[in-house]
Design a protein around this motif. Structure first.
Motif, PDB file in Angstrom:
ATOM      1  N   PRO A  71       4.048 -11.561   5.420  1.00 34.71           N
ATOM      2  CA  PRO A  71       4.547 -10.573   6.383  1.00 34.71           C
ATOM      3  C   PRO A  71       5.365 -11.256   7.475  1.00 34.71           C
ATOM      4  CG  PRO A  71       2.147 -10.835   6.557  1.00 34.71           C
ATOM      5  CD  PRO A  71       2.613 -11.734   5.477  1.00 34.71           C
ATOM      6  N   PHE A  72       6.402 -10.561   7.965  1.00 37.56           N
ATOM      7  CA  PHE A  72       7.162 -11.061   9.107  1.00 37.56           C
ATOM      8  C   PHE A  72       6.365 -10.859  10.397  1.00 37.56           C
ATOM      9  CE2 PHE A  72      11.448 -10.167   6.840  1.00 37.56           C
ATOM     10  CZ  PHE A  72      11.317 -11.335   6.110  1.00 37.56           C
ATOM     11  N   ASP A  73       5.519  -9.836  10.428  1.00 39.57           N
ATOM     12  CA  ASP A  73       4.691  -9.521  11.589  1.00 39.57           C
ATOM     13  C   ASP A  73       3.467 -10.435  11.575  1.00 39.57           C
ATOM     14  OD1 ASP A  73       2.865  -8.412  13.431  1.00 39.57           O
ATOM     15  OD2 ASP A  73       3.571  -6.370  13.044  1.00 39.57           O
ATOM     16  N   SER A  74       3.342 -11.277  12.586  1.00 44.40           N
ATOM     17  CA  SER A  74       2.235 -12.243  12.616  1.00 44.40           C
ATOM     18  C   SER A  74       0.868 -11.579  12.825  1.00 44.40           C
ATOM     19  CB  SER A  74       2.480 -13.291  13.705  1.00 44.40           C
ATOM     20  OG  SER A  74       2.551 -12.662  14.973  1.00 44.40           O
ATOM     21  N   ASP A  75       0.846 -10.302  13.194  1.00 42.54           N
ATOM     22  CA  ASP A  75      -0.432  -9.589  13.332  1.00 42.54           C
ATOM     23  C   ASP A  75      -1.032  -9.219  11.981  1.00 42.54           C
ATOM     24  OD1 ASP A  75      -0.273  -9.677  16.103  1.00 42.54           O
ATOM     25  OD2 ASP A  75       0.622  -7.672  16.264  1.00 42.54           O
ATOM     26  N   ILE A  76      -0.206  -9.212  10.950  1.00 39.60           N
ATOM     27  CA  ILE A  76      -0.675  -8.874   9.599  1.00 39.60           C
ATOM     28  C   ILE A  76      -1.097 -10.157   8.900  1.00 39.60           C
ATOM     29  CG2 ILE A  76      -0.025  -7.923   7.350  1.00 39.60           C
ATOM     30  CD1 ILE A  76       1.983  -6.126   8.836  1.00 39.60           C
ATOM     31  N   VAL A  77      -2.296 -10.134   8.353  1.00 37.08           N
ATOM     32  CA  VAL A  77      -2.801 -11.296   7.620  1.00 37.08           C
ATOM     33  C   VAL A  77      -3.149 -10.881   6.191  1.00 37.08           C
ATOM     34  CG1 VAL A  77      -3.664 -12.512   9.661  1.00 37.08           C
ATOM     35  CG2 VAL A  77      -5.164 -10.955   8.444  1.00 37.08           C
ATOM     36  N   ILE A  78      -3.000 -11.807   5.270  1.00 38.57           N
ATOM     37  CA  ILE A  78      -3.393 -11.570   3.876  1.00 38.57           C
ATOM     38  C   ILE A  78      -4.802 -12.135   3.723  1.00 38.57           C
ATOM     39  CG2 ILE A  78      -2.860 -11.975   1.444  1.00 38.57           C
ATOM     40  CD1 ILE A  78      -0.682 -10.383   3.000  1.00 38.57           C
ATOM     41  N   GLU A  79      -5.728 -11.262   3.312  1.00 43.08           N
ATOM     42  CA  GLU A  79      -7.119 -11.668   3.142  1.00 43.08           C
ATOM     43  C   GLU A  79      -7.537 -11.433   1.697  1.00 43.08           C
ATOM     44  OE1 GLU A  79      -9.580  -9.398   5.788  1.00 43.08           O
ATOM     45  OE2 GLU A  79      -8.735 -10.324   7.588  1.00 43.08           O
ATOM     46  N   GLU A  80      -8.396 -12.309   1.195  1.00 38.27           N
ATOM     47  CA  GLU A  80      -8.993 -12.072  -0.111  1.00 38.27           C
ATOM     48  C   GLU A  80     -10.389 -11.514   0.120  1.00 38.27           C
ATOM     49  OE1 GLU A  80      -8.373 -14.252  -4.025  1.00 38.27           O
ATOM     50  OE2 GLU A  80     -10.173 -15.201  -3.189  1.00 38.27           O
ATOM     51  N   TRP A  81     -10.590 -10.281  -0.319  1.00 35.88           N
ATOM     52  CA  TRP A  81     -11.889  -9.628  -0.158  1.00 35.88           C
ATOM     53  C   TRP A  81     -12.722  -9.864  -1.406  1.00 35.88           C
ATOM     54  CZ3 TRP A  81     -10.712  -4.092   2.117  1.00 35.88           C
ATOM     55  CH2 TRP A  81     -10.148  -4.235   3.389  1.00 35.88           C
ATOM     56  N   PRO A  82     -14.023 -10.111  -1.230  1.00 31.71           N
ATOM     57  CA  PRO A  82     -14.889 -10.325  -2.398  1.00 31.71           C
ATOM     58  C   PRO A  82     -15.140  -9.018  -3.146  1.00 31.71           C
ATOM     59  CG  PRO A  82     -16.201 -10.249  -0.395  1.00 31.71           C
ATOM     60  CD  PRO A  82     -14.748 -10.175   0.031  1.00 31.71           C
TER      61      PRO A  82
END
Length: 140
Positions: free
Chosen positions: A122-133
């Motif tokens: 993402p260009f927006d640093s507030d958005i994070v990519i998370e791996e959910w179990p």
């Protein structure tokens, strides 16, 4: 501010193109033909997430959703429209004793299957990519 993402969404999205988050149905409870709930297992997956904390719960959800829409509609390292997955998830957070809701919410977008291995940044640093179990969810 949202004109471009909305135009992109309407140009590129029809109901047939919405990808549901994949799950395995474990149990389905009905009463007189009406669905009461489903017990589902969702597999491990990557989600684009944004945590918001506005004065009102509804504001947090709306602003988080708008930021995710920008990510979905080309404001990402691929420069491409990513496609819609359903549902967009809202997680309401509670205090440490889990006795009260806080103003903080997380709005999350499941990354389509084709993007799971290498999600666009993402260009927006507030958005994070998370791996959910993998998890079990009761759905109505």
């Amino acid at each position: 501010d949202m004109a471009e993402p909305i135009q992109q969404l309407t140009r590129n999205n029809s109901p047939q193109e919405r990808q549901a988050v994949p799950f395995t149905l474990i149990q389905r409870k009905e009463k007189l033909g009406d669905l009461l709930y489903e017990k589902r297992q969702y597999g491990k997956a990557k989600w684009a997430c944004i945590k918001m904390k506005e004065k009102q719960y509804e504001q947090s959800i709306c602003l988080g959703f708008m930021k995710l829409m920008r990510y979905i509609c080309e404001q990402n390292s691929s420069g491409l429209y990513l496609g819609i997955t359903i549902p967009i998830v809202t997680i309401v957070h509670t205090n440490e004793s889990q006795s009260e809701m806080t103003q903080s919410v997380t709005v999350a977008y499941y990354l389509p299957e084709v993007l799971q291995d290498e999600p666009p940044h993402p260009f927006d640093s507030d958005i994070v990519i998370e791996e959910w179990p993998s998890t079990i969810v009761y759905s109505r």
